[in-house]
Design a protein around this motif. Sequence first.
Motif, PDB file in Angstrom:
ATOM      1  N   LEU A  33      21.292 -24.806  27.557  1.00 11.88           N
ATOM      2  CA  LEU A  33      22.261 -25.962  27.309  1.00 11.88           C
ATOM      3  C   LEU A  33      23.036 -25.625  26.121  1.00 11.88           C
ATOM      4  O   LEU A  33      24.272 -25.880  26.057  1.00 11.88           O
ATOM      5  CB  LEU A  33      21.279 -26.937  26.893  1.00 11.88           C
ATOM      6  CG  LEU A  33      21.901 -28.335  26.583  1.00 11.88           C
ATOM      7  CD1 LEU A  33      23.014 -28.829  27.662  1.00 11.88           C
ATOM      8  CD2 LEU A  33      21.098 -29.415  26.309  1.00 11.88           C
ATOM      9  N   MET A  34      22.672 -24.981  25.064  1.00 11.36           N
ATOM     10  CA  MET A  34      23.424 -24.608  23.655  1.00 11.36           C
ATOM     11  C   MET A  34      24.587 -23.517  24.242  1.00 11.36           C
ATOM     12  O   MET A  34      25.905 -23.554  23.771  1.00 11.36           O
ATOM     13  CB  MET A  34      22.600 -23.561  22.736  1.00 11.36           C
ATOM     14  CG  MET A  34      21.653 -24.794  22.051  1.00 11.36           C
ATOM     15  SD  MET A  34      22.444 -26.105  21.284  1.00 11.36           S
ATOM     16  CE  MET A  34      23.108 -25.033  20.182  1.00 11.36           C
ATOM     17  N   ASP A  35      24.350 -22.521  25.281  1.00 10.43           N
ATOM     18  CA  ASP A  35      25.295 -21.781  25.921  1.00 10.43           C
ATOM     19  C   ASP A  35      26.307 -22.536  26.335  1.00 10.43           C
ATOM     20  O   ASP A  35      27.624 -22.119  26.327  1.00 10.43           O
ATOM     21  CB  ASP A  35      24.803 -20.655  26.395  1.00 10.43           C
ATOM     22  CG  ASP A  35      23.839 -19.390  25.963  1.00 10.43           C
ATOM     23  OD1 ASP A  35      23.897 -19.488  24.451  1.00 10.43           O
ATOM     24  OD2 ASP A  35      23.308 -18.906  26.541  1.00 10.43           O
ATOM     25  N   VAL A  36      25.939 -23.495  27.233  1.00 14.98           N
ATOM     26  CA  VAL A  36      26.934 -24.272  28.058  1.00 14.98           C
ATOM     27  C   VAL A  36      27.732 -25.137  26.867  1.00 14.98           C
ATOM     28  O   VAL A  36      29.057 -25.304  27.232  1.00 14.98           O
ATOM     29  CB  VAL A  36      26.202 -25.504  29.051  1.00 14.98           C
ATOM     30  CG1 VAL A  36      27.083 -26.220  29.666  1.00 14.98           C
ATOM     31  CG2 VAL A  36      25.795 -24.125  29.925  1.00 14.98           C
ATOM     32  N   LEU A  37      27.118 -25.649  25.880  1.00  9.55           N
ATOM     33  CA  LEU A  37      28.073 -26.544  24.885  1.00  9.55           C
ATOM     34  C   LEU A  37      29.127 -25.736  24.211  1.00  9.55           C
ATOM     35  O   LEU A  37      30.113 -26.097  23.780  1.00  9.55           O
ATOM     36  CB  LEU A  37      27.032 -27.219  24.132  1.00  9.55           C
ATOM     37  CG  LEU A  37      26.143 -28.359  24.724  1.00  9.55           C
ATOM     38  CD1 LEU A  37      25.032 -29.131  23.531  1.00  9.55           C
ATOM     39  CD2 LEU A  37      26.831 -29.469  25.063  1.00  9.55           C
ATOM     40  N   GLN A  38      28.499 -24.480  24.126  1.00  8.92           N
ATOM     41  CA  GLN A  38      29.460 -23.536  23.382  1.00  8.92           C
ATOM     42  C   GLN A  38      30.714 -23.321  24.160  1.00  8.92           C
ATOM     43  O   GLN A  38      31.732 -23.210  23.510  1.00  8.92           O
ATOM     44  CB  GLN A  38      28.788 -22.350  22.846  1.00  8.92           C
ATOM     45  CG  GLN A  38      27.827 -22.532  21.509  1.00  8.92           C
ATOM     46  CD  GLN A  38      27.016 -21.295  21.087  1.00  8.92           C
ATOM     47  OE1 GLN A  38      26.896 -20.368  21.864  1.00  8.92           O
ATOM     48  NE2 GLN A  38      26.544 -21.105  19.876  1.00  8.92           N
ATOM     49  N   LEU A  39      30.383 -22.843  25.305  1.00  9.77           N
ATOM     50  CA  LEU A  39      31.511 -22.827  26.347  1.00  9.77           C
ATOM     51  C   LEU A  39      32.536 -23.864  26.442  1.00  9.77           C
ATOM     52  O   LEU A  39      33.779 -23.774  26.288  1.00  9.77           O
ATOM     53  CB  LEU A  39      31.082 -22.266  27.723  1.00  9.77           C
ATOM     54  CG  LEU A  39      30.376 -20.971  27.608  1.00  9.77           C
ATOM     55  CD1 LEU A  39      29.805 -20.562  29.280  1.00  9.77           C
ATOM     56  CD2 LEU A  39      31.444 -19.611  27.342  1.00  9.77           C
ATOM     57  N   LEU A  40      32.041 -25.134  26.501  1.00  9.75           N
ATOM     58  CA  LEU A  40      32.601 -26.382  26.546  1.00  9.75           C
ATOM     59  C   LEU A  40      33.403 -26.597  25.431  1.00  9.75           C
ATOM     60  O   LEU A  40      34.787 -26.970  25.507  1.00  9.75           O
ATOM     61  CB  LEU A  40      31.666 -27.520  26.776  1.00  9.75           C
ATOM     62  CG  LEU A  40      31.090 -27.741  28.280  1.00  9.75           C
ATOM     63  CD1 LEU A  40      30.118 -28.831  28.266  1.00  9.75           C
ATOM     64  CD2 LEU A  40      31.987 -27.845  29.400  1.00  9.75           C
ATOM     65  N   GLN A  41      32.955 -26.358  23.946  1.00  7.15           N
ATOM     66  CA  GLN A  41      33.796 -26.349  23.153  1.00  7.15           C
ATOM     67  C   GLN A  41      34.795 -25.128  22.693  1.00  7.15           C
ATOM     68  O   GLN A  41      36.070 -25.822  22.580  1.00  7.15           O
ATOM     69  CB  GLN A  41      32.748 -25.983  21.678  1.00  7.15           C
ATOM     70  CG  GLN A  41      33.366 -25.965  20.464  1.00  7.15           C
ATOM     71  CD  GLN A  41      33.767 -27.680  20.155  1.00  7.15           C
ATOM     72  OE1 GLN A  41      32.938 -28.422  20.144  1.00  7.15           O
ATOM     73  NE2 GLN A  41      34.915 -27.578  19.488  1.00  7.15           N
ATOM     74  N   GLN A  42      34.581 -24.311  23.471  1.00  9.00           N
ATOM     75  CA  GLN A  42      35.880 -23.386  23.440  1.00  9.00           C
ATOM     76  C   GLN A  42      36.939 -23.739  24.328  1.00  9.00           C
ATOM     77  O   GLN A  42      38.089 -23.813  24.009  1.00  9.00           O
ATOM     78  CB  GLN A  42      35.088 -21.816  24.016  1.00  9.00           C
ATOM     79  CG  GLN A  42      34.272 -21.069  22.864  1.00  9.00           C
ATOM     80  CD  GLN A  42      33.803 -19.718  23.221  1.00  9.00           C
ATOM     81  OE1 GLN A  42      34.142 -19.538  24.435  1.00  9.00           O
ATOM     82  NE2 GLN A  42      33.011 -19.152  22.533  1.00  9.00           N
ATOM     83  N   LEU A  43      36.449 -24.260  25.566  1.00 11.64           N
ATOM     84  CA  LEU A  43      37.439 -24.786  26.453  1.00 11.64           C
ATOM     85  C   LEU A  43      38.020 -25.953  25.789  1.00 11.64           C
ATOM     86  O   LEU A  43      39.418 -26.162  25.987  1.00 11.64           O
ATOM     87  CB  LEU A  43      36.867 -24.969  27.767  1.00 11.64           C
ATOM     88  CG  LEU A  43      36.337 -23.855  28.672  1.00 11.64           C
ATOM     89  CD1 LEU A  43      35.523 -24.439  29.816  1.00 11.64           C
ATOM     90  CD2 LEU A  43      37.573 -23.063  28.939  1.00 11.64           C
ATOM     91  N   ARG A  44      37.429 -26.838  24.991  1.00 11.43           N
ATOM     92  CA  ARG A  44      38.032 -27.902  24.494  1.00 11.43           C
ATOM     93  C   ARG A  44      39.240 -27.473  23.501  1.00 11.43           C
ATOM     94  O   ARG A  44      40.303 -27.806  23.447  1.00 11.43           O
ATOM     95  CB  ARG A  44      37.208 -28.844  24.012  1.00 11.43           C
ATOM     96  CG  ARG A  44      37.744 -30.122  23.455  1.00 11.43           C
ATOM     97  CD  ARG A  44      36.922 -31.063  22.395  1.00 11.43           C
ATOM     98  NE  ARG A  44      36.935 -30.178  21.100  1.00 11.43           N
ATOM     99  CZ  ARG A  44      36.594 -30.744  20.117  1.00 11.43           C
ATOM    100  NH1 ARG A  44      35.955 -31.768  20.140  1.00 11.43           N
ATOM    101  NH2 ARG A  44      36.419 -29.957  18.926  1.00 11.43           N
ATOM    102  N   ASP A  45      38.689 -26.518  22.671  1.00 16.27           N
ATOM    103  CA  ASP A  45      39.862 -25.980  21.710  1.00 16.27           C
ATOM    104  C   ASP A  45      41.105 -25.369  22.418  1.00 16.27           C
ATOM    105  O   ASP A  45      42.056 -25.203  21.934  1.00 16.27           O
ATOM    106  CB  ASP A  45      39.066 -24.899  20.917  1.00 16.27           C
ATOM    107  CG  ASP A  45      38.095 -25.500  20.077  1.00 16.27           C
ATOM    108  OD1 ASP A  45      38.073 -26.919  19.727  1.00 16.27           O
ATOM    109  OD2 ASP A  45      36.962 -24.758  19.360  1.00 16.27           O
TER     110      ASP A  45
END
Length: 113
Positions: A33-45
Amino acid sequence: ELQRKVEETELLKMELQMLETERVRLSLVEEKLMDVLQLLQQLRDLNISKRALGKILLSTLESCRDPQPGKAHLFEVLDTLHHELTACELLQSQPLEKAQSHQSLSNPLVISC
């Protein structure tokens, strides 16, 4: 009396083993879940479009529609979503140093809508 104590001890050992197994499973889910959230954060950025993100999510849900036997459905969905996000062209075209600087500067858990 002694036999009853031995049986209670064995039951407690089994319960402890089950709890440890569950703790490990939850730890794996938390990591994914942490990995997925980090990827989502990168995509949002990177200003991913809502349409593109929606397609990724729908693709994930479609491929996980029927749970695979022997695999936890929640972990399967998270794993598939992680794979789909990792394969996103926007992340693939991002320079490595930019991805690392974004990750180190921002809190990966904070995702605003």
